[in-house]
Scaffold this motif. Structure first.
Motif, PDB file in Angstrom:
ATOM      1  N   ASP A 158       0.858  -1.191   0.000  1.00  5.68           N
ATOM      2  CA  ASP A 158       0.000   0.000   0.000  1.00  5.68           C
ATOM      3  C   ASP A 158       0.890   1.237   0.000  1.00  5.68           C
ATOM      4  N   ASN A 159       0.749   2.070  -1.033  1.00  4.04           N
ATOM      5  CA  ASN A 159       1.564   3.281  -1.175  1.00  4.04           C
ATOM      6  C   ASN A 159       0.637   4.499  -1.187  1.00  4.04           C
ATOM      7  N   TYR A 160       0.909   5.428  -0.313  1.00  7.55           N
ATOM      8  CA  TYR A 160       0.119   6.649  -0.191  1.00  7.55           C
ATOM      9  C   TYR A 160       1.009   7.831  -0.545  1.00  7.55           C
ATOM     10  N   VAL A 161       0.440   8.775  -1.292  1.00  9.15           N
ATOM     11  CA  VAL A 161       1.175   9.990  -1.644  1.00  9.15           C
ATOM     12  C   VAL A 161       0.259  11.171  -1.371  1.00  9.15           C
ATOM     13  N   TRP A 162       0.772  12.121  -0.637  1.00  9.96           N
ATOM     14  CA  TRP A 162       0.037  13.368  -0.388  1.00  9.96           C
ATOM     15  C   TRP A 162       1.003  14.505  -0.626  1.00  9.96           C
ATOM     16  N   SER A 163       0.596  15.471  -1.473  1.00 10.79           N
ATOM     17  CA  SER A 163       1.502  16.589  -1.758  1.00 10.79           C
ATOM     18  C   SER A 163       0.768  17.897  -1.539  1.00 10.79           C
ATOM     19  N   LEU A 164       1.518  18.876  -1.135  1.00 13.88           N
ATOM     20  CA  LEU A 164       1.007  20.219  -0.883  1.00 13.88           C
ATOM     21  C   LEU A 164       1.898  21.170  -1.661  1.00 13.88           C
ATOM     22  N   ASP A 165       1.293  21.960  -2.551  1.00 12.77           N
ATOM     23  CA  ASP A 165       2.062  22.869  -3.405  1.00 12.77           C
ATOM     24  C   ASP A 165       1.621  24.304  -3.141  1.00 12.77           C
ATOM     25  N   LEU A 166       2.566  25.195  -3.034  1.00 15.92           N
ATOM     26  CA  LEU A 166       2.320  26.629  -2.887  1.00 15.92           C
ATOM     27  C   LEU A 166       3.085  27.321  -3.996  1.00 15.92           C
ATOM     28  N   SER A 167       2.374  28.085  -4.830  1.00 11.81           N
ATOM     29  CA  SER A 167       3.040  28.783  -5.930  1.00 11.81           C
ATOM     30  C   SER A 167       2.638  30.254  -5.898  1.00 11.81           C
ATOM     31  N   GLN A 168       3.599  31.093  -6.170  1.00 11.98           N
ATOM     32  CA  GLN A 168       3.388  32.545  -6.224  1.00 11.98           C
ATOM     33  C   GLN A 168       3.975  33.045  -7.527  1.00 11.98           C
ATOM     34  N   PRO A 169       3.150  33.662  -8.392  1.00 16.38           N
ATOM     35  CA  PRO A 169       3.711  34.194  -9.636  1.00 16.38           C
ATOM     36  C   PRO A 169       4.642  35.369  -9.319  1.00 16.38           C
ATOM     37  N   VAL A 170       5.837  35.301  -9.832  1.00 17.06           N
ATOM     38  CA  VAL A 170       6.818  36.361  -9.599  1.00 17.06           C
ATOM     39  C   VAL A 170       6.924  37.260 -10.817  1.00 17.06           C
ATOM     40  N   PHE A 171       7.053  36.656 -11.977  1.00 17.67           N
ATOM     41  CA  PHE A 171       7.162  37.435 -13.206  1.00 17.67           C
ATOM     42  C   PHE A 171       6.354  36.726 -14.284  1.00 17.67           C
ATOM     43  N   THR A 172       5.399  37.449 -14.838  1.00 19.61           N
ATOM     44  CA  THR A 172       4.585  36.874 -15.912  1.00 19.61           C
ATOM     45  C   THR A 172       4.650  37.730 -17.172  1.00 19.61           C
ATOM     46  N   GLY A 173       5.565  38.651 -17.217  1.00 14.85           N
ATOM     47  CA  GLY A 173       5.693  39.499 -18.403  1.00 14.85           C
ATOM     48  C   GLY A 173       4.564  40.498 -18.545  1.00 14.85           C
ATOM     49  N   GLY A 174       3.903  40.841 -17.450  1.00 18.50           N
ATOM     50  CA  GLY A 174       2.812  41.816 -17.480  1.00 18.50           C
ATOM     51  C   GLY A 174       1.458  41.212 -17.789  1.00 18.50           C
ATOM     52  N   ALA A 175       1.386  39.903 -17.908  1.00 22.16           N
ATOM     53  CA  ALA A 175       0.103  39.271 -18.247  1.00 22.16           C
ATOM     54  C   ALA A 175      -0.919  39.458 -17.137  1.00 22.16           C
TER      55      ALA A 175
END
Length: 197
Positions: free
Chosen positions: A104-121
Protein backbone atom coordinates in the motif's frame (compact mmCIF):
# COMPACT_ATOMS: atom_id res chain seq x y z
CA UNK A 1 -32.85 52.72 -40.23
CA UNK A 2 -32.24 54.49 -36.91
CA UNK A 3 -35.66 56.14 -37.19
CA UNK A 4 -37.33 52.75 -37.65
CA UNK A 5 -35.42 51.32 -34.69
CA UNK A 6 -36.47 54.28 -32.53
CA UNK A 7 -40.10 53.91 -33.59
CA UNK A 8 -40.02 50.20 -32.72
CA UNK A 9 -38.61 51.06 -29.28
CA UNK A 10 -41.29 53.68 -28.72
CA UNK A 11 -43.96 51.22 -29.82
CA UNK A 12 -42.61 48.65 -27.38
CA UNK A 13 -42.72 51.17 -24.52
CA UNK A 14 -46.28 52.15 -25.40
CA UNK A 15 -47.22 48.47 -25.63
CA UNK A 16 -45.58 47.81 -22.25
CA UNK A 17 -47.50 50.70 -20.69
CA UNK A 18 -50.75 49.40 -22.16
CA UNK A 19 -49.95 45.88 -21.01
CA UNK A 20 -49.22 47.17 -17.54
CA UNK A 21 -52.52 49.01 -17.47
CA UNK A 22 -54.41 45.78 -18.23
CA UNK A 23 -52.60 43.76 -15.58
CA UNK A 24 -54.69 43.09 -12.45
CA UNK A 25 -51.67 43.70 -10.26
CA UNK A 26 -51.44 47.25 -11.55
CA UNK A 27 -55.16 47.94 -11.89
CA UNK A 28 -55.05 50.70 -9.27
CA UNK A 29 -52.28 52.37 -11.27
CA UNK A 30 -54.19 51.95 -14.52
CA UNK A 31 -57.16 53.95 -13.25
CA UNK A 32 -55.14 57.11 -12.75
CA UNK A 33 -52.94 59.20 -14.99
CA UNK A 34 -49.25 59.63 -14.37
CA UNK A 35 -47.00 62.63 -14.57
CA UNK A 36 -43.86 62.41 -16.62
CA UNK A 37 -41.69 62.07 -13.53
CA UNK A 38 -43.90 59.31 -12.10
CA UNK A 39 -43.71 57.46 -15.41
CA UNK A 40 -39.93 57.73 -15.49
CA UNK A 41 -39.63 56.62 -11.86
CA UNK A 42 -41.90 53.61 -12.46
CA UNK A 43 -39.97 52.50 -15.55
CA UNK A 44 -36.61 52.96 -13.81
CA UNK A 45 -37.80 50.58 -11.09
CA UNK A 46 -39.34 47.98 -13.43
CA UNK A 47 -37.29 48.02 -16.64
CA UNK A 48 -35.72 44.71 -17.56
CA UNK A 49 -33.14 46.48 -19.72
CA UNK A 50 -31.91 48.48 -16.74
CA UNK A 51 -31.87 45.42 -14.50
CA UNK A 52 -29.88 43.56 -17.14
CA UNK A 53 -27.38 46.44 -17.38
CA UNK A 54 -26.99 46.48 -13.59
CA UNK A 55 -26.38 42.74 -13.59
CA UNK A 56 -23.73 43.24 -16.28
CA UNK A 57 -21.99 45.76 -13.99
CA UNK A 58 -22.01 43.24 -11.14
CA UNK A 59 -20.67 40.58 -13.49
CA UNK A 60 -17.82 42.88 -14.54
CA UNK A 61 -17.04 43.62 -10.90
CA UNK A 62 -16.85 39.90 -10.19
CA UNK A 63 -14.52 39.38 -13.15
CA UNK A 64 -12.29 42.20 -11.89
CA UNK A 65 -12.14 40.62 -8.44
CA UNK A 66 -11.39 37.26 -9.98
CA UNK A 67 -8.53 38.70 -12.03
CA UNK A 68 -7.07 40.21 -8.84
CA UNK A 69 -6.76 36.74 -7.36
CA UNK A 70 -4.14 35.97 -10.02
CA UNK A 71 -1.71 38.09 -8.00
CA UNK A 72 -2.19 35.99 -4.87
CA UNK A 73 -0.33 32.78 -4.02
CA UNK A 74 -2.04 29.52 -4.89
CA UNK A 75 -2.20 26.58 -2.56
CA UNK A 76 -3.06 23.19 -3.98
CA UNK A 77 -3.01 19.68 -2.64
CA UNK A 78 -3.25 16.25 -4.16
CA UNK A 79 -3.59 12.77 -2.80
CA UNK A 80 -2.90 9.39 -4.35
CA UNK A 81 -3.05 5.75 -3.41
CA UNK A 82 -1.53 2.75 -5.17
CA UNK A 83 -1.75 -0.90 -4.15
CA UNK A 84 0.71 -3.42 -5.58
CA UNK A 85 -0.04 -7.07 -6.22
CA UNK A 86 3.05 -8.20 -4.38
CA UNK A 87 5.25 -6.66 -1.75
CA UNK A 88 8.27 -5.21 -3.58
CA UNK A 89 11.48 -7.11 -2.94
CA UNK A 90 15.04 -6.92 -4.16
CA UNK A 91 17.70 -9.56 -4.27
CA UNK A 92 21.11 -8.51 -2.95
CA UNK A 93 24.26 -10.55 -3.48
CA UNK A 94 25.30 -12.31 -0.33
CA UNK A 95 22.31 -11.04 1.64
CA UNK A 96 19.51 -12.53 -0.35
CA UNK A 97 16.03 -11.23 -0.98
CA UNK A 98 14.85 -8.28 1.07
CA UNK A 99 11.61 -6.29 1.22
CA UNK A 100 12.13 -2.76 -0.09
CA UNK A 101 8.60 -1.30 0.13
CA UNK A 102 5.01 -1.90 1.01
CA UNK A 103 2.04 -3.12 -0.97
CA UNK A 104 0.00 0.00 0.00
CA UNK A 105 1.56 3.28 -1.18
CA UNK A 106 0.12 6.65 -0.19
CA UNK A 107 1.17 9.99 -1.64
CA UNK A 108 0.04 13.37 -0.39
CA UNK A 109 1.50 16.59 -1.76
CA UNK A 110 1.01 20.22 -0.88
CA UNK A 111 2.06 22.87 -3.40
CA UNK A 112 2.32 26.63 -2.89
CA UNK A 113 3.04 28.78 -5.93
CA UNK A 114 3.39 32.54 -6.22
CA UNK A 115 3.71 34.19 -9.64
CA UNK A 116 6.82 36.36 -9.60
CA UNK A 117 7.16 37.43 -13.21
CA UNK A 118 4.58 36.87 -15.91
CA UNK A 119 5.69 39.50 -18.40
CA UNK A 120 2.81 41.82 -17.48
CA UNK A 121 0.10 39.27 -18.25
CA UNK A 122 -1.44 39.45 -14.78
CA UNK A 123 -1.36 43.25 -14.60
CA UNK A 124 -2.72 43.50 -18.14
CA UNK A 125 -5.54 41.09 -17.34
CA UNK A 126 -6.45 43.08 -14.25
CA UNK A 127 -6.39 46.37 -16.20
CA UNK A 128 -8.65 44.86 -18.87
CA UNK A 129 -11.09 43.65 -16.21
CA UNK A 130 -11.09 47.09 -14.57
CA UNK A 131 -11.80 48.71 -17.93
CA UNK A 132 -14.56 46.18 -18.46
CA UNK A 133 -16.17 47.50 -15.26
CA UNK A 134 -15.95 51.06 -16.59
CA UNK A 135 -17.45 50.01 -19.92
CA UNK A 136 -20.34 48.17 -18.28
CA UNK A 137 -21.05 51.21 -16.07
CA UNK A 138 -21.13 53.41 -19.16
CA UNK A 139 -23.47 50.94 -20.85
CA UNK A 140 -25.70 51.02 -17.78
CA UNK A 141 -25.79 54.82 -17.90
CA UNK A 142 -26.53 54.74 -21.63
CA UNK A 143 -29.29 52.18 -21.10
CA UNK A 144 -30.88 54.30 -18.39
CA UNK A 145 -30.73 57.38 -20.61
CA UNK A 146 -32.19 55.47 -23.56
CA UNK A 147 -35.05 54.10 -21.46
CA UNK A 148 -35.79 57.56 -20.03
CA UNK A 149 -35.73 59.00 -23.56
CA UNK A 150 -38.12 56.28 -24.75
CA UNK A 151 -40.47 57.00 -21.85
CA UNK A 152 -40.41 60.73 -22.57
CA UNK A 153 -41.07 60.17 -26.27
CA UNK A 154 -43.91 57.75 -25.50
CA UNK A 155 -45.34 60.12 -22.87
CA UNK A 156 -45.34 63.06 -25.27
CA UNK A 157 -46.68 60.84 -28.07
CA UNK A 158 -49.62 59.97 -25.79
CA UNK A 159 -50.14 63.65 -24.95
CA UNK A 160 -50.03 64.52 -28.65
CA UNK A 161 -52.51 61.76 -29.44
CA UNK A 162 -54.85 63.05 -26.72
CA UNK A 163 -54.61 66.60 -28.11
CA UNK A 164 -55.25 65.35 -31.65
CA UNK A 165 -58.26 63.42 -30.34
CA UNK A 166 -59.56 66.55 -28.57
CA UNK A 167 -59.11 68.63 -31.73
CA UNK A 168 -60.91 65.94 -33.75
CA UNK A 169 -63.80 65.91 -31.27
CA UNK A 170 -64.00 69.71 -31.45
CA UNK A 171 -64.00 69.49 -35.25
CA UNK A 172 -66.89 67.00 -35.06
CA UNK A 173 -68.81 69.36 -32.77
CA UNK A 174 -68.15 72.29 -35.11
CA UNK A 175 -69.31 70.24 -38.09
CA UNK A 176 -72.47 69.23 -36.23
CA UNK A 177 -73.14 72.88 -35.38
CA UNK A 178 -72.46 73.89 -38.98
CA UNK A 179 -74.80 71.15 -40.21
CA UNK A 180 -77.50 72.42 -37.83
CA UNK A 181 -77.07 75.95 -39.15
CA UNK A 182 -77.07 74.72 -42.74
CA UNK A 183 -80.22 72.68 -42.03
CA UNK A 184 -81.93 75.79 -40.67
CA UNK A 185 -80.90 77.80 -43.75
CA UNK A 186 -82.12 74.98 -46.01
CA UNK A 187 -85.43 74.77 -44.15
CA UNK A 188 -85.81 78.54 -44.53
CA UNK A 189 -85.02 78.22 -48.27
CA UNK A 190 -81.89 80.36 -48.10
CA UNK A 191 -79.44 77.71 -49.42
CA UNK A 192 -79.87 74.88 -51.90
CA UNK A 193 -79.72 71.20 -50.94
CA UNK A 194 -76.19 70.87 -52.37
CA UNK A 195 -74.90 73.36 -49.78
CA UNK A 196 -76.61 71.40 -47.02
CA UNK A 197 -75.00 68.16 -48.23
Amino acid sequence: MRFIKRMVQISLVVFAVLLCSWSPAWSDEASRSFTLEESIHMVLERSLHIRSAREAVQESESERKESFTSFLPRLSTSYGYRRLDKTPTMTFPMIGERTVGTRDNYVWSLDLSQPVFTGGALAGGYDLAARGVDISKLRETTTIQDVVLDVREAYFAILTAERVRDVALQAVELLKAHRGTAQSFYDAGIIPKNDLL
